[in-house]
Design a protein around this motif. Structure first.
Motif, PDB file in Angstrom:
ATOM      1  N   SER A 167       0.773  -1.439   0.135  1.00  0.00           N
ATOM      2  CA  SER A 167       0.285  -0.144   0.300  1.00  0.00           C
ATOM      3  C   SER A 167       0.621   1.172   0.252  1.00  0.00           C
ATOM      4  O   SER A 167       1.550   1.448  -0.340  1.00  0.00           O
ATOM      5  N   CYS A 168      -0.092   2.472  -0.019  1.00  0.00           N
ATOM      6  CA  CYS A 168       0.509   3.350  -0.537  1.00  0.00           C
ATOM      7  C   CYS A 168       0.438   4.803  -0.266  1.00  0.00           C
ATOM      8  O   CYS A 168      -1.288   4.461  -0.512  1.00  0.00           O
ATOM      9  N   SER A 227      -4.742  10.717  -1.192  1.00  0.00           N
ATOM     10  CA  SER A 227      -4.465   9.429  -2.002  1.00  0.00           C
ATOM     11  C   SER A 227      -4.245   8.229  -2.091  1.00  0.00           C
ATOM     12  O   SER A 227      -3.409   8.232  -0.734  1.00  0.00           O
ATOM     13  N   THR A 228      -4.379   6.693  -1.874  1.00  0.00           N
ATOM     14  CA  THR A 228      -4.493   5.823  -1.705  1.00  0.00           C
ATOM     15  C   THR A 228      -4.021   4.865  -3.235  1.00  0.00           C
ATOM     16  O   THR A 228      -4.235   5.267  -3.333  1.00  0.00           O
ATOM     17  N   SER A 229      -3.132   3.742  -2.727  1.00  0.00           N
ATOM     18  CA  SER A 229      -3.203   2.773  -3.068  1.00  0.00           C
ATOM     19  C   SER A 229      -3.165   1.466  -2.536  1.00  0.00           C
ATOM     20  O   SER A 229      -2.334   1.105  -1.667  1.00  0.00           O
ATOM     21  N   TYR A 230      -3.453   0.346  -3.298  1.00  0.00           N
ATOM     22  CA  TYR A 230      -3.645  -0.711  -2.190  1.00  0.00           C
ATOM     23  C   TYR A 230      -2.807  -2.062  -3.720  1.00  0.00           C
ATOM     24  O   TYR A 230      -3.079  -1.826  -5.112  1.00  0.00           O
ATOM     25  N   ASP A 289      -3.835  -5.554  -4.962  1.00  0.00           N
ATOM     26  CA  ASP A 289      -4.893  -5.946  -5.063  1.00  0.00           C
ATOM     27  C   ASP A 289      -5.188  -6.977  -4.144  1.00  0.00           C
ATOM     28  O   ASP A 289      -6.241  -8.196  -3.668  1.00  0.00           O
ATOM     29  N   LYS A 327      -6.624  -5.593  -1.104  1.00  0.00           N
ATOM     30  CA  LYS A 327      -7.861  -4.469  -1.942  1.00  0.00           C
ATOM     31  C   LYS A 327      -9.134  -5.270  -0.106  1.00  0.00           C
ATOM     32  O   LYS A 327      -9.432  -5.512  -0.335  1.00  0.00           O
ATOM     33  N   LYS A 377       5.324   7.859  -6.352  1.00  0.00           N
ATOM     34  CA  LYS A 377       4.249   6.812  -5.829  1.00  0.00           C
ATOM     35  C   LYS A 377       5.226   6.040  -5.201  1.00  0.00           C
ATOM     36  O   LYS A 377       4.446   4.505  -5.369  1.00  0.00           O
TER      37      LYS A 377
END
Length: 121
Positions: free
Chosen positions: A48-49, A56-59, A61, A64, A104
């Motif tokens: 994750s970031c 803003s976040t990201s994961y 798959d 998630k 990122k």
């Protein structure tokens, strides 16, 4: 500069853990922060970031809907809430910080020492 990852431990499948990444020597609000993990016998992977503001976040798959990254810039700390853990989540979890977060979380300036998470079936 130090990133101190903590909160790992042994948990049963379906359980939860919250990891913390506390920074010293840097002002974390200027950094994107990522969580990474390395399972036994496998390469390290991004989990994750979160960007510097937290907007803003990201994961990955695989996490998630189960993991949530957040940050408290007043405490210079980033968290990873991990729910519905399964044995595939076992590994050493690392946090890392990237100044201004331009890539990122793909390239990082500082790394923590890691905290071990073990999920039993």
């Amino acid at each position: 500069v130090q990133l101190q990852a903590s909160g790992g431990g042994l948990v049963q499948a379906g359980g939860s853990l919250r990891l913390s990444c506390a920074a010293s020597g840097i002002t974390l609000r200027h950094y994107a922060v990522g969580w990474f993990r390395q399972a036994p016998g496998k390469e390290r992977e991004g989990v994750s970031c979160i960007n510097d503001s937290g907007a803003s976040t990201s994961y990955a798959d695989s996490v998630k809907g189960r993991f949530t990254i957040s940050r408290d810039n007043a405490k210079n700390t980033v968290y990873l809430q991990m729910n519905s853990l399964n044995p595939e989540d076992t590994g050493v979890y690392y946090c890392a910080a990237e100044y201004l977060g331009i890539s990122k979380c793909l390239t990082n300036d500082y790394w923590g020492q890691g905290t071990r998470v073990t999920v039993s079936s």
